[in-house]
Design a protein around this motif. Structure first.
Motif, PDB file in Angstrom:
ATOM      1  N   PRO A   1       0.998  -1.208   0.409  1.00 12.93           N
ATOM      2  CA  PRO A   1      -0.295   0.114   0.144  1.00 12.93           C
ATOM      3  C   PRO A   1       0.581   1.586   0.163  1.00 12.93           C
ATOM      4  O   PRO A   1       1.822   1.271   0.486  1.00 12.93           O
ATOM      5  N   ASP A   2       0.183   1.997  -0.576  1.00 17.28           N
ATOM      6  CA  ASP A   2       1.343   3.598  -0.913  1.00 17.28           C
ATOM      7  C   ASP A   2       2.553   3.547  -1.561  1.00 17.28           C
ATOM      8  O   ASP A   2       3.792   4.175  -1.195  1.00 17.28           O
TER       9      ASP A   2
ATOM     10  N   GLU B   1      -1.748   0.074  -6.218  1.00 16.53           N
ATOM     11  CA  GLU B   1      -3.113  -0.039  -6.873  1.00 16.53           C
ATOM     12  C   GLU B   1      -3.529  -0.252  -5.233  1.00 16.53           C
ATOM     13  O   GLU B   1      -5.282   0.263  -4.477  1.00 16.53           O
ATOM     14  N   LEU B   2      -2.820  -0.052  -4.285  1.00 14.63           N
ATOM     15  CA  LEU B   2      -3.424  -0.184  -2.516  1.00 14.63           C
ATOM     16  C   LEU B   2      -3.439   0.872  -2.003  1.00 14.63           C
ATOM     17  O   LEU B   2      -2.130   1.658  -1.836  1.00 14.63           O
ATOM     18  N   ASP B   3      -4.106   1.668  -1.345  1.00 15.97           N
ATOM     19  CA  ASP B   3      -3.822   2.725   0.139  1.00 15.97           C
ATOM     20  C   ASP B   3      -4.559   2.177   1.216  1.00 15.97           C
ATOM     21  O   ASP B   3      -5.797   1.470   1.074  1.00 15.97           O
ATOM     22  N   SER B   4      -3.132   2.239   2.000  1.00 19.35           N
ATOM     23  CA  SER B   4      -3.016   2.615   3.327  1.00 19.35           C
ATOM     24  C   SER B   4      -4.473   2.765   4.322  1.00 19.35           C
ATOM     25  O   SER B   4      -4.416   2.265   5.069  1.00 19.35           O
TER      26      SER B   4
ATOM     27  N   GLN C   1      -7.801   2.876   2.935  1.00 18.00           N
ATOM     28  CA  GLN C   1      -8.392   2.756   2.680  1.00 18.00           C
ATOM     29  C   GLN C   1      -8.743   0.250   2.552  1.00 18.00           C
ATOM     30  O   GLN C   1      -8.237   0.511   1.298  1.00 18.00           O
TER      31      GLN C   1
ATOM     32  N   GLY D   1      -5.825  -0.714   2.965  1.00 20.52           N
ATOM     33  CA  GLY D   1      -4.706  -1.675   1.973  1.00 20.52           C
ATOM     34  C   GLY D   1      -4.207  -2.479   2.638  1.00 20.52           C
ATOM     35  O   GLY D   1      -3.985  -3.266   1.913  1.00 20.52           O
TER      36      GLY D   1
ATOM     37  N   ARG E   1      -5.506  -5.634   2.697  1.00 22.93           N
ATOM     38  CA  ARG E   1      -5.982  -6.198   1.517  1.00 22.93           C
ATOM     39  C   ARG E   1      -4.947  -6.566   0.937  1.00 22.93           C
ATOM     40  O   ARG E   1      -4.877  -7.659   0.178  1.00 22.93           O
ATOM     41  N   TYR E   2      -3.903  -6.395   1.381  1.00 20.44           N
ATOM     42  CA  TYR E   2      -2.209  -6.747   0.814  1.00 20.44           C
ATOM     43  C   TYR E   2      -1.752  -8.357   1.729  1.00 20.44           C
ATOM     44  O   TYR E   2      -1.459  -9.101   0.725  1.00 20.44           O
TER      45      TYR E   2
END
Length: 415
Positions: free
Chosen positions: A133-134, A145-148, A150, A152, A155-156
């Motif tokens: 993420p980020d 594609e991953l946002d911390s 959201q 992230g 999901r990771y």
């Protein structure tokens, strides 16, 4: 993905060497015979996972170079067309940079198994795990594609790491060298003044720690990315970098509940252009003990060992710049003149280095910067692939493996 930092210019450099013509640099100028570095003391004996194995040749990347081959044929440049066929037979790492790219692991496993059965020689597959993420917090050319903010990190762990580990674990007949999250921990050493990096710091450490803890299989050899000599190789940065790496490994031990949790070593120069043994010391390296990647490995090793970490390295030589191609280390995007580097080998004259490898697939753009007409990061740039081919290291021409009839075959020289 970028492979430089905004803050490495803390040490001023003298005037730069004049750059060579971008398209006319010959391989002899670009890759003159290197001088041997002073041998460091040999680290403790253990097994180099690359010794005696065939390093996986990625047919997906090789297929892209068919366009480059055809470009040279149209130009009636048959010598470089022949060279492309040799480049296509060189082993490269398989990147898994998005959730949708997890299937890349399946393709690599299927192809490697077929080659292992055909040749009877053990295959080692190079993989890159790259989807924090980020991601790319200080540049953004390869933002993920991953946002911390959201969910992230969860999901990771659930959507990326879990299936990644499952696929590798289901192939105990093969071996894997996995590079963990290029550029991430390097940003935590030097770029904490960047707001996104400050926000990402605990996410990076936690994500990498979970990856380390989850990938403790006997057939897996983990290498945490350690940026490159121009970034973390300055004297003040070396102990800080080792401490940051130790933090992630120690957190992995907490997650797994065992002090046996570890990594094989560290990767350097991923997606960058630094030579392994520089034949010309660039002016901008004047005050650095890490003026090429061999010296970086040797400089970082004692600080890693002081933290209880293994001092073993993979060094990316997929693309190497010509002497004078850059005015400063901060020039990281589609650098020219440059060429495909030394083909993968374990014969490095540096006992800390497991192997020279091609991690970044040459021909895939670093971003819309540097070389004229470069497309967005990750997109194929045939003109640049031609440029890298023309200036390829002499070891490419000496490679006995050749791609024939448009079919990629894993006939790379045994390392």
């Amino acid at each position: 993905m970028r492979a430089a930092t905004a803050l490495i210019a803390a040490v001023s450099a003298a005037g730069a060497v004049s750059a060579l013509p971008a398209d006319d640099a010959s391989s002899l100028i670009l890759h003159p015979k290197p001088t041997k570095p002073t041998k460091p003391s040999k680290p403790s004996k253990d097994v180099n996972p690359f010794e005696g194995k065939v390093h996986y040749v990625n047919p997906v990347w090789a297929d892209k170079l068919d366009q480059t081959y055809n470009s040279f044929i149209k130009q009636k440049d048959f010598a470089n067309a022949k060279r492309v066929r040799k480049v296509q037979a060189v082993s490269t790492f398989v990147w898994v940079s998005r959730l949708s790219e997890l299937a890349n692991i399946d393709g690599a496993i299927a192809t490697a198994r077929k080659e292992q059965r055909r040749t009877g020689k053990k295959q080692i597959i190079g993989l890159v795990l790259y989807n924090l993420p980020d991601r790319d917090c200080s540049a953004g050319e390869s933002a993920g594609e991953l946002d911390s903010t959201q969910n992230g990190l969860q999901r990771y762990k659930d959507e990326f790491l879990k299936p990644y580990v499952a696929k590798v674990s289901a192939a105990p007949d093969l071996e894997f060298a996995i590079v963990l999250e290029p550029d991430s921990l390097g940003n935590l050493v030097t770029n904490m003044a960047v707001p996104l990096c400050a926000r990402a710091a605990p996410i990076y450490t936690e994500g990498i720690a979970h990856a380390i803890a989850a990938l403790q299989q006997d057939n897996v050899h983990l290498y945490i990315d350690a940026a490159h000599g121009g970034w973390l190789g300055w004297a003040d940065n070396l102990p800080l970098a080792a401490a940051e790496f130790a933090k992630a490994v120690n957190r992995a031990k907490e997650i797994s509940g065992t002090n046996a949790t570890t990594v094989r070593g560290f990767s350097t120069n991923v997606s960058n252009y630094n030579p392994f043994n520089a034949t010309v010391r660039e002016n901008y390296t004047e005050w650095s003990p890490s003026w090429d990647e061999s010296h970086y490995a040797t400089s970082l090793a004692p600080f890693l060992e002081a933290q209880g970490l293994p001092a073993h390295f993979l060094v990316d030589q997929g693309r190497v710049h010509a002497p004078g191609a850059r005015k400063e280390w901060g020039e990281w995007c589609n650098v020219s003149p440059a060429g495909f580097g030394q083909v993968p080998t374990t014969k490095t004259e540096n006992p800390y280095v497991d192997s020279l490898v091609w991690i970044k697939p040459g021909g895939e753009s670093d971003g819309q910067c540097g070389f004229a007409g470069a497309p967005k990061a990750g997109a194929w740039h045939d003109e640049y692939a031609q440029h890298l081919t023309k200036n390829a290291h002499p070891s490419v021409d000496k490679n006995n493996s050749v791609r024939k009839d448009g079919m990629a075959r894993s006939r790379a020289v045994q390392l």
